[in-house]
Design an enzyme around this catalytic site. Structure first.
Site, short mmCIF file in Angstrom:
data_model
loop_
_atom_site.label_atom_id
_atom_site.label_comp_id
_atom_site.label_asym_id
_atom_site.label_seq_id
_atom_site.Cartn_x
_atom_site.Cartn_y
_atom_site.Cartn_z
N ARG A 184 20.03 35.80 -72.42
CA ARG A 184 20.25 34.30 -73.06
C ARG A 184 21.31 33.46 -72.08
N GLN A 208 16.78 23.80 -94.01
CA GLN A 208 17.38 23.93 -95.78
C GLN A 208 17.21 26.02 -95.94
N GLU A 257 25.52 29.86 -77.05
CA GLU A 257 25.60 28.88 -78.12
C GLU A 257 27.33 29.51 -78.04
N HIS A 291 27.81 26.17 -80.36
CA HIS A 291 27.80 26.10 -81.55
C HIS A 291 28.95 24.64 -82.01
N TYR A 307 28.92 32.07 -77.42
CA TYR A 307 30.27 33.56 -77.76
C TYR A 307 30.46 34.14 -77.11
P1 FAD Z 1 7.00 15.22 -106.76
O1 FAD Z 1 7.23 15.15 -105.27
O2 FAD Z 1 7.80 13.99 -107.44
O3 FAD Z 1 6.01 15.02 -107.31
C1 FAD Z 1 5.10 14.63 -108.53
C2 FAD Z 1 3.52 13.72 -107.77
O4 FAD Z 1 3.14 14.30 -109.47
C3 FAD Z 1 3.59 13.17 -107.55
O5 FAD Z 1 2.40 13.23 -106.62
C4 FAD Z 1 3.41 11.96 -108.70
O6 FAD Z 1 2.33 11.34 -107.95
C5 FAD Z 1 2.54 13.45 -109.30
N1 FAD Z 1 2.38 13.00 -111.27
C6 FAD Z 1 3.49 13.04 -112.00
N2 FAD Z 1 2.60 12.29 -113.11
C7 FAD Z 1 1.26 12.72 -112.28
C8 FAD Z 1 0.21 12.53 -113.79
N3 FAD Z 1 0.60 12.30 -115.14
N4 FAD Z 1 -1.23 12.78 -113.13
C9 FAD Z 1 -1.42 13.37 -111.97
N5 FAD Z 1 -0.66 12.83 -111.21
C10 FAD Z 1 1.27 12.98 -111.58
N6 FAD Z 1 14.05 17.21 -100.45
C11 FAD Z 1 13.75 18.48 -98.94
O7 FAD Z 1 14.29 19.57 -100.04
N7 FAD Z 1 14.65 18.23 -98.15
C12 FAD Z 1 14.54 16.86 -97.72
O8 FAD Z 1 14.91 16.57 -96.75
C13 FAD Z 1 13.88 15.62 -98.60
N8 FAD Z 1 14.13 14.41 -98.35
C14 FAD Z 1 13.35 13.73 -98.69
C15 FAD Z 1 13.52 12.18 -98.64
C16 FAD Z 1 13.33 11.32 -99.25
C17 FAD Z 1 13.51 9.92 -98.77
C18 FAD Z 1 12.71 11.57 -100.45
C19 FAD Z 1 12.34 9.92 -101.64
C20 FAD Z 1 12.59 12.43 -101.21
C21 FAD Z 1 12.93 13.95 -100.15
N9 FAD Z 1 13.48 15.22 -101.11
C22 FAD Z 1 13.68 16.14 -99.76
C23 FAD Z 1 13.09 15.63 -102.04
C24 FAD Z 1 11.84 16.50 -102.61
O9 FAD Z 1 10.83 15.04 -101.90
C25 FAD Z 1 11.82 16.84 -104.18
O10 FAD Z 1 12.61 17.37 -104.01
C26 FAD Z 1 10.09 17.06 -103.89
O11 FAD Z 1 9.02 15.66 -103.73
C27 FAD Z 1 9.84 17.39 -105.98
O12 FAD Z 1 8.55 17.90 -105.31
P2 FAD Z 1 8.25 17.94 -107.39
O13 FAD Z 1 6.40 18.22 -107.14
O14 FAD Z 1 8.32 18.93 -107.91
O15 FAD Z 1 7.97 16.32 -107.67
P1 NAP Z 2 20.98 12.68 -105.34
O1 NAP Z 2 22.14 13.52 -104.40
O2 NAP Z 2 21.97 13.58 -106.84
O3 NAP Z 2 22.44 11.57 -105.20
C1 NAP Z 2 22.65 10.65 -106.00
C2 NAP Z 2 23.16 9.60 -105.75
O4 NAP Z 2 23.38 8.61 -106.86
C3 NAP Z 2 24.84 9.84 -106.53
O5 NAP Z 2 25.48 10.01 -104.65
C4 NAP Z 2 25.43 9.69 -107.25
O6 NAP Z 2 26.97 9.57 -106.82
C5 NAP Z 2 24.54 8.50 -107.37
N1 NAP Z 2 24.52 8.52 -109.28
C6 NAP Z 2 23.87 8.87 -109.96
N2 NAP Z 2 23.98 8.50 -110.78
C7 NAP Z 2 24.07 6.84 -110.52
C8 NAP Z 2 24.57 6.46 -111.79
N3 NAP Z 2 24.11 6.13 -112.96
N4 NAP Z 2 24.97 5.04 -111.26
C9 NAP Z 2 24.97 4.94 -109.72
N5 NAP Z 2 24.96 5.97 -109.07
C10 NAP Z 2 24.41 6.82 -109.45
O7 NAP Z 2 19.61 12.47 -104.92
P2 NAP Z 2 18.68 12.09 -103.72
O8 NAP Z 2 20.06 11.64 -102.62
O9 NAP Z 2 18.09 11.03 -104.87
O10 NAP Z 2 17.83 12.95 -104.00
C11 NAP Z 2 17.34 14.12 -104.19
C12 NAP Z 2 17.61 14.54 -103.48
O11 NAP Z 2 16.42 15.09 -102.86
C13 NAP Z 2 19.10 16.03 -103.71
O12 NAP Z 2 18.24 17.08 -103.86
C14 NAP Z 2 18.54 15.97 -102.34
O13 NAP Z 2 18.77 17.30 -101.83
C15 NAP Z 2 17.10 16.25 -101.64
N6 NAP Z 2 17.02 14.96 -100.64
C16 NAP Z 2 17.70 15.74 -99.62
C17 NAP Z 2 17.87 15.33 -97.97
C18 NAP Z 2 18.02 16.53 -96.89
O14 NAP Z 2 18.07 15.53 -95.93
N7 NAP Z 2 18.54 17.93 -96.95
C19 NAP Z 2 17.35 14.52 -97.95
C20 NAP Z 2 17.21 13.62 -99.24
C21 NAP Z 2 16.94 14.25 -100.03
P3 NAP Z 2 27.65 9.10 -107.89
O15 NAP Z 2 27.54 9.28 -109.17
O16 NAP Z 2 29.31 9.47 -108.07
O17 NAP Z 2 27.38 7.13 -107.53
FE1 SF4 Z 3 13.84 26.59 -91.70
FE2 SF4 Z 3 11.71 26.20 -92.69
FE3 SF4 Z 3 12.65 24.56 -92.76
FE4 SF4 Z 3 12.22 25.45 -90.29
S1 SF4 Z 3 10.50 25.00 -92.05
S2 SF4 Z 3 13.71 24.76 -90.51
S3 SF4 Z 3 12.21 27.85 -90.67
S4 SF4 Z 3 13.54 26.30 -93.50
#
Ligand code: FAD
Ligand code: NAP
Ligand code: SF4
Length: 676
Positions: free
Chosen positions: A217, A342, A167, A255, A169
């Site tokens: 390692r 994360q 790594e 790293h 080191y």
């Molecule tokens: P949601 O995932 O929105 O789930 C809510 C659920 O409630 C849904 O299934 C919906 O259908 C259901 N629901 C809503 N209203 C009702 C109702 N009245 N009755 C029954 N069911 C209902 N996060 C990360 O940490 N790492 C990542 O790499 C990452 N990548 C992402 C990539 C993408 C493309 C997207 C879209 C999201 C990503 N996220 C990532 C974000 C992450 O998925 C969300 O933060 C997380 O799913 C939020 O969880 P939640 O359960 O609060 O809400």
């Molecule tokens: P986000 O990280 O908050 O990004 C939202 C983007 O939208 C920002 O770039 C913002 O930039 C723009 N935005 C916000 N309001 C806007 C408006 N009114 N008009 C135009 N642009 C606007 O949210 P997200 O990309 O939707 O992700 C959601 C969550 O999922 C995040 O917490 C993220 O950490 C998680 N996630 C994580 C990963 C991962 O790899 N770890 C991957 C996907 C998602 P400006 O305001 O500067 O325009």
């Molecule tokens: Fe780290 Fe858990 Fe994500 Fe695996 S699933 S990379 S142990 S945070």
């Protein structure tokens, strides 16, 4: 002999002792090492992993002296008083029938403090401190510090030590010309450069005797342009064996390497080919590593004879019972590490305690405890996204009766989209895990049902948990209704056709993911070979450090022309994960994605996206504009419940949309139900 996973579950005879199977828990710093009373917590953490059946645990790295500490107050093992703490760990692990080795890590020029030392005074690109040159006497005393540390580990009850020689080191810094410009016996030709690690092994073996495990390692692939050649590594491996090591573990990438080695987009077991190449050259057991996370993959590796043992680190954060579940032929119950970094690596780099996105109990064994309840309650959870799923499964696990409602035909919420992003296929495993637990814990799952206030009023529930999540934010730009405008949910779900010129509004995690999605042909599947070519890894292992030269890299023609836009003037991708953001940025840069910040959106029309930058009016003449502008909480039901004076708990995206991610959602869901 076990019928399932016979290779993985076979014992490994080391001569004076036997390991009960072929799985080693790799070294991970947790942050508990430096906490007040941290060793009590560490003991519980390791104890749980030993109980879970892993054959041998390696602790996080401990420095053999002050100078080698990775940061100013990092833990070391040097003095008698420090030994006492370690006994808590070794006793706990032995009580569970486990074995544990202490990793000795001197960070050299990676030490993040002003007293860093290295073979030569050459600053690491990832450190702001320039190291001091190690005079000969310091090299000699450092070797003694390593062997004394090993002796202290033995006194503390460890079954062995691991000498961290990878790594990037200190040991790596001695091995490689680029970081070792010395002209004394520790520099110059390769014999001299490898004298440092060999002398550490020799003096250590001399001090600890034969009945003590010494793992070395070895960096099998440095992944830096001036790194070791494979022939040098082979020569070192043979010498390490001769010098008295019991086993050789693998390290991949310094790293400072610009190639991903453990993040989720790295295909499983990508780097095992390097171990396989060494396998027939040495006699002592060889351990392979990196992005190995299921018993099936482990069994394949061992069956092929690529290695004698497999090391996994993060998968033991995700599930301490990985081995026991495999032994019981219940591998579908394993909470699989999805490689997101994360809550583990990103936390280390933010000086936070390590945990796990899919398992918030990890490293919190003494503070977050899932005790069975005395009186079970009727709990309804609304929404089967990560928040609702974690709440439902944890509640059922501790003995509550749980009903889980989901309006969609499948569970998963936003994770259903995340798993469709190329390189994020692992997210599927989390949904498999929850699906299996829904069945195992007898959760009543009702799909295709949008819960209304009426359902709650007539449901006879003791506790109502709202986990209705988020919906994409609808933004207000003139022309937002134009046919060119599409939402990210429709794009990822392949509900719309997207043209070859695309502007993405919003450059958060989802904006980056959508760009990645649009750059991949849906028919294309990333393989180990395509990953290595894409990131410039020399599969022939002929080049120094195992990296391709610029001339050897093939020209890349992106599938689409993409513009990734944001209003903020900050660097695009600034808020991505600490240890993964650079990978996402590098990938988009290679695909010639144009990143535009400091924009003021004006309108969308037939000509494309009109914006102002520095008061200059410009147009992106694109076929489509994808909106990835964040999310808003789904609170319709919240309002209705409040209006009807009904009590409820609210978690995940329904609670807060800003800075929401799955780590937050799962942790909040889990913790809430432990208080009910
Ligand atoms: P949601 O995932 O929105 O789930 C809510 C659920 O409630 C849904 O299934 C919906 O259908 C259901 N629901 C809503 N209203 C009702 C109702 N009245 N009755 C029954 N069911 C209902 N996060 C990360 O940490 N790492 C990542 O790499 C990452 N990548 C992402 C990539 C993408 C493309 C997207 C879209 C999201 C990503 N996220 C990532 C974000 C992450 O998925 C969300 O933060 C997380 O799913 C939020 O969880 P939640 O359960 O609060 O809400
Ligand atoms: P986000 O990280 O908050 O990004 C939202 C983007 O939208 C920002 O770039 C913002 O930039 C723009 N935005 C916000 N309001 C806007 C408006 N009114 N008009 C135009 N642009 C606007 O949210 P997200 O990309 O939707 O992700 C959601 C969550 O999922 C995040 O917490 C993220 O950490 C998680 N996630 C994580 C990963 C991962 O790899 N770890 C991957 C996907 C998602 P400006 O305001 O500067 O325009
Ligand atoms: Fe780290 Fe858990 Fe994500 Fe695996 S699933 S990379 S142990 S945070």
């Amino acid at each position: 002999m076990y019928k399932h996973y016979p290779h993985m579950l076979a014992p490994l005879n080391l001569g004076y002792t036997t390991l009960k199977n072929r799985i080693l828990m790799g070294s991970m710093h947790t942050g508990l090492e430096e906490q007040r009373n941290g060793f009590v917590k560490l003991a519980e953490y390791y104890k749980a992993r030993a109980r879970g059946g892993v054959a041998l645990i390696v602790t996080g790295g401990f420095s053999p002296n002050h100078l080698g500490k990775i940061f100013p107050f990092a833990a070391k093992l040097q003095t008698k008083s420090e030994i006492k703490n370690h006994k808590l760990i070794t006793n706990a692990v032995h009580a569970e029938g486990g074995k544990i080795a202490l990793q000795i890590l001197h960070a050299g020029r990676y030490s993040y403090h002003p007293f860093a030392v290295a073979p030569s005074r050459i600053k690491a690109p990832i450190n702001r401190f320039t190291p001091f040159y190690m005079p000969g006497f310091l090299v000699d005393s450092t070797i003694n510090d390593y062997s004394n540390c090993a002796l202290s580990a033995q006194e503390a009850g460890y079954d062995g030590i691991e000498i961290m020689g990878s790594e990037g080191y200190l040991i790596n810094q001695f091995l490689v010309n680029a970081t070792n410009k010395r002209t004394d016996q520790w520099g110059g030709n390769f014999e001299n450069r490898m004298r440092f690690p060999l002398e550490i092994i020799r003096r250590t073996r001399e001090k600890v005797g034969n009945d003590f495990i010494i793992i070395y390692r070895l960096s099998l692939l440095d992944l830096v342009p001036n790194g070791s050649t494979f022939n040098e590594t082979l020569q070192l491996a043979k010498a390490v064996e001769q010098a008295g090591a019991t086993m050789i573990n693998t390290g991949i990438g310094w790293h400072e390497a610009k190639i991903p080695t453990i993040a989720t987009m790295v295909p499983r077991a990508t780097f095992t080919f390097t171990t396989a190449k060494l396998k027939n050259e040495i006699k002592i057991p060889l351990i392979t590593t990196n992005r190995i996370n299921t018993p099936e993959v482990i069994e394949e590796i061992l069956q092929r004879g690529d290695a004698d043992m497999v090391s996994m680190a993060r998968p033991f954060l995700a599930d301490e019972n990985f081995v026991i579940k495999a032994i019981n032929n219940k591998s579908n119950e394993i909470n699989t590490c999805i490689g997101c970094n994360q809550a583990c690596l990103d936390h280390i780099f933010s000086k936070k305690l390590v945990s796990c996105l899919v398992n918030p109990f990890a490293c919190h064994e003494t503070t977050i405890v899932a005790k069975p309840v005395n009186k079970s309650k009727n709990i309804v959870v609304i929404g089967a996204g990560p928040a609702g799923l974690s709440a439902a499964v944890t509640a059922a696990k501790i003995g509550h009766n749980v009903t889980l409602y989901e309006k969609d035909p499948q569970i998963g919420g936003q994770f259903k989209l995340a798993k469709l992003i190329p390189g994020k296929e692992e997210f599927n495993e989390t949904l498999r895990y929850f699906n299996v637990n829904i069945i195992n814990y007898g959760i009543k799952l009702i799909l295709n049902h949008e819960v209304t206030v009426n359902d709650i009023m007539h449901g006879n529930y003791d506790e109502v948990i709202l986990a209705t999540g988020v919906s994409p934010r609808v933004i207000d730009i003139p022309g937002i209704g134009h046919s060119k405008v599409v939402s990210y949910t429709d794009v990822i779900a392949s509900k719309v056709n997207v043209g070859s010129n695309v502007a993405i509004i919003g450059a958060g995690g989802i904006g980056f993911d959508v760009a990645e999605f649009l750059l991949h042909d849906p028919q294309h599947k990333t393989t180990t070979q395509s990953f290595m070519q894409e990131w410039g890894i020399d599969a022939s292992l002929r080049n120094k450090g195992g990296v391709l030269t610029a001339e050897q890299m093939s020209e890349h023609n992106p599938l689409r022309k993409i513009y990734l836009c944001q209003r903020k003037a900050t660097k695009i991708g600034k808020n991505l994960g600490k240890t993964t953001g650079w990978i996402h940025r590098a990938s988009l840069i290679r695909n010639k994605v144009v990143m535009l910040n400091n924009l003021n959106y004006i309108k969308i029309d037939d000509d494309g996206l009109h914006y102002k930058m520095n008061n200059e009016l410009k147009i992106l003449n694109v076929d489509n504009v994808v909106i990835c502008a964040g999310q808003e909480s789904n609170i319709k039901l919240v309002k209705e419940l409040k209006q009807n004076n009904l009590k409820f708990h609210i978690i995940g995206g329904a609670y807060k949309a800003l800075e929401l991610d799955a780590k937050y959602a799962i942790e909040q869901g889990t913790k809430l139900v432990l208080t009910l």
